[in-house]
Every structure is written in C-alpha cells, then in structure tokens.
Scaffold this motif. Sequence first.
Motif, mmCIF file in Angstrom:
data_model
loop_
_atom_site.group_PDB
_atom_site.id
_atom_site.type_symbol
_atom_site.label_atom_id
_atom_site.label_comp_id
_atom_site.label_asym_id
_atom_site.label_seq_id
_atom_site.Cartn_x
_atom_site.Cartn_y
_atom_site.Cartn_z
ATOM 1 N N ILE A 113 59.947 -17.711 46.408
ATOM 2 C CA ILE A 113 60.955 -18.760 46.331
ATOM 3 C C ILE A 113 62.349 -18.167 46.511
ATOM 4 N N ALA A 114 62.614 -17.057 45.806
ATOM 5 C CA ALA A 114 63.928 -16.415 45.887
ATOM 6 C C ALA A 114 64.231 -15.889 47.280
ATOM 7 N N SER A 115 63.200 -15.629 48.076
ATOM 8 C CA SER A 115 63.383 -15.108 49.429
ATOM 9 C C SER A 115 63.705 -16.209 50.433
ATOM 10 N N CYS A 116 63.618 -17.459 50.004
ATOM 11 C CA CYS A 116 63.914 -18.586 50.897
ATOM 12 C C CYS A 116 65.373 -18.996 50.780
ATOM 13 N N LYS A 117 65.912 -19.509 51.859
ATOM 14 C CA LYS A 117 67.320 -19.885 51.901
ATOM 15 C C LYS A 117 67.595 -21.198 51.171
ATOM 16 N N ARG A 118 66.652 -22.105 51.194
ATOM 17 C CA ARG A 118 66.810 -23.362 50.472
ATOM 18 C C ARG A 118 65.613 -23.534 49.545
ATOM 19 N N ARG A 119 65.914 -23.965 48.296
ATOM 20 C CA ARG A 119 64.895 -23.971 47.249
ATOM 21 C C ARG A 119 64.976 -25.279 46.467
ATOM 22 N N ILE A 120 63.874 -26.015 46.468
ATOM 23 C CA ILE A 120 63.793 -27.330 45.822
ATOM 24 C C ILE A 120 62.647 -27.291 44.819
ATOM 25 N N ALA A 121 62.868 -27.842 43.633
ATOM 26 C CA ALA A 121 61.829 -27.869 42.605
ATOM 27 C C ALA A 121 61.594 -29.282 42.124
ATOM 28 N N ALA A 122 60.335 -29.580 41.822
ATOM 29 C CA ALA A 122 60.003 -30.827 41.140
ATOM 30 C C ALA A 122 60.425 -30.706 39.685
ATOM 31 N N ASN A 123 60.724 -31.830 39.077
ATOM 32 C CA ASN A 123 61.026 -31.832 37.650
ATOM 33 C C ASN A 123 59.837 -31.264 36.879
ATOM 34 N N GLY A 124 60.110 -30.461 35.864
ATOM 35 C CA GLY A 124 59.045 -29.854 35.075
ATOM 36 C C GLY A 124 58.592 -28.503 35.579
ATOM 37 N N THR A 125 59.102 -28.048 36.711
ATOM 38 C CA THR A 125 58.762 -26.737 37.247
ATOM 39 C C THR A 125 59.329 -25.638 36.343
ATOM 40 N N THR A 126 58.583 -24.556 36.176
ATOM 41 C CA THR A 126 59.079 -23.410 35.416
ATOM 42 C C THR A 126 58.896 -22.123 36.207
ATOM 43 N N PHE A 127 59.652 -21.115 35.798
ATOM 44 C CA PHE A 127 59.673 -19.830 36.489
ATOM 45 C C PHE A 127 59.689 -18.707 35.455
ATOM 46 N N ARG A 128 59.063 -17.585 35.829
ATOM 47 C CA ARG A 128 59.092 -16.417 34.966
ATOM 48 C C ARG A 128 58.878 -15.178 35.820
ATOM 49 N N PHE A 129 59.622 -14.111 35.497
ATOM 50 C CA PHE A 129 59.492 -12.825 36.183
ATOM 51 C C PHE A 129 58.993 -11.787 35.174
ATOM 52 N N PRO A 130 57.679 -11.689 34.972
ATOM 53 C CA PRO A 130 57.157 -10.802 33.930
ATOM 54 C C PRO A 130 56.917 -9.367 34.377
ATOM 55 N N GLY A 131 57.113 -9.061 35.661
ATOM 56 C CA GLY A 131 56.743 -7.755 36.180
ATOM 57 C C GLY A 131 57.410 -6.591 35.481
ATOM 58 N N ILE A 132 58.620 -6.811 34.964
ATOM 59 C CA ILE A 132 59.329 -5.730 34.293
ATOM 60 C C ILE A 132 58.563 -5.259 33.065
ATOM 61 N N LYS A 133 57.687 -6.113 32.523
ATOM 62 C CA LYS A 133 56.902 -5.721 31.348
ATOM 63 C C LYS A 133 55.947 -4.578 31.665
ATOM 64 N N PHE A 134 55.509 -4.489 32.909
ATOM 65 C CA PHE A 134 54.695 -3.325 33.268
ATOM 66 C C PHE A 134 55.439 -2.423 34.252
ATOM 67 N N GLY A 135 56.785 -2.477 34.148
ATOM 68 C CA GLY A 135 57.614 -1.498 34.837
ATOM 69 C C GLY A 135 57.851 -1.756 36.304
ATOM 70 N N LEU A 136 57.619 -2.966 36.778
ATOM 71 C CA LEU A 136 57.693 -3.249 38.205
ATOM 72 C C LEU A 136 59.044 -3.867 38.558
ATOM 73 N N ILE A 137 59.724 -3.255 39.517
ATOM 74 C CA ILE A 137 61.010 -3.758 40.004
ATOM 75 C C ILE A 137 60.764 -4.362 41.387
#
Length: 241
Positions: A113-137
Amino acid sequence: MSEPLIIERNEQWWTFTLNRPEKMNALSPALVQALTDGIQQAHQENISLLIFKGNGKNFCAGFDFTDLETASEGDLLQRIVQIEIMLDLLATSPAMTLALCHGRNFGAGADIIASCKRRIAANGTTFRFPGIKFGLILGTRRFQNIVGTQNALDILSSTRTFDASEALGMGFMQALQDQDQWPQVIEQAQTNNAILSDITRRNLYKVLYANAESDQNLAALVRSAAAPGLKDRIRAYLKPN
C-alpha cells in the motif's frame, strides 16, 4: 488450485487482485513472483494505471509464515529480498498506482500500500507493521516519506495497530471510501490519469519520487534480515502470548 493473483487487463489500466482469501492474501513466493511478473509486464506494455486490491476479508496479511519450519534461514532471506524487489518495482513505477484496501493489513501487505501513489481505504480498515519485532527493516523509508519521521517512529517502534481514520489524518490514506464506492474511485482515477500524456506523467513521477529508488532500502533490509537467528526471532514473534 486457484491462481494467487488475478490480473484484469484493459487498454489503459490493469487491476491486480490478490487471490489467497483463505490465507488473508498473505505473500507466498508464488504470489510475490506473480506480482513482480505482472508489474514488469504492465511496464513493458506502457500501462498507465495499475490498481491493487484483495479478495476476501482484507487486502494483505503480509509475509506468509506457513512453511516457516521447513524453510531454511537462507530461503527466508531470499523470500524477503524478493518482496523488497517487488516493492521497489512498484514504488518506482512510471504508472499511476492505486491501492484499494480493506480489513486487517500487516507488514509487507501494508508496504505494498505504501508503495502506491494513491491509497484508499474502506472504513474499518487497520494497518500494522510488526516486522521490527523480529528485527526486519522493510519499507521503512517509504512509510516515512509519506507520514513523516515522527509518525513513522511512533508507529514502527511500537508496532501498534492504527486504523483508517488515523491513517487518513497522517496522510497514509488519501480518502476513506467503502468497497461499494470503489468503481467510482477507479473511474475517477482513470479520468485524472488521462489529463497528462504518458511522457509527462513519467517525467513528473521521476521528479516527485526521486527518492523512491534507493539501494539503501535493500541494503538496510538485507542487514536486518541476515542477522543470525532470523527463524528464532520469527518464532518468538508468532508465539502466542
């Protein structure tokens, strides 16, 4: 077995639909390869609008951990690198790229999603970036470029979930439109895309997204993923509390 990715091809736009609803559209090697091949083909055919969405109850749950125990650390590293290559291809696309997202989205799915130029979400959509928990950048600079350093630091370092309303407020989403409104969103994107010639659009994107293509993204990812104990870190992340 159904194809992991459905591509609807039109003369000026292609729609990419992630099609692993039973796995919340998690990024298996086959799906990542299909996305990479499809985006490359669209570029070769000078398609000016690429649309991304997901079948089922969400857009994308990120990395597919199904075969964690049978994969070697080398296999995992290769898969993670292939995801970054796909994300870079998308982020540097000469086409307008539109993400239509819904449901719960994690990690590399949110990075698409972040790699796209335009980003639209439905109501109720959620996001999470958990990769840092296992050291991933992975995809960190792209997210930072959109929401700013302070917002990125808050969300990435806490690995907390944030909803569509917060995403809209920080600019990660540009509008909230429920799925029944997406045909109108696509139609408007097509209309807007026709305003500029292909060469003008490509030149504009080269200026506006000059920082999108960076070997530093891949280097940071490889350094973080190649640290010893990747599987153990992932196991710890996946272990129920």
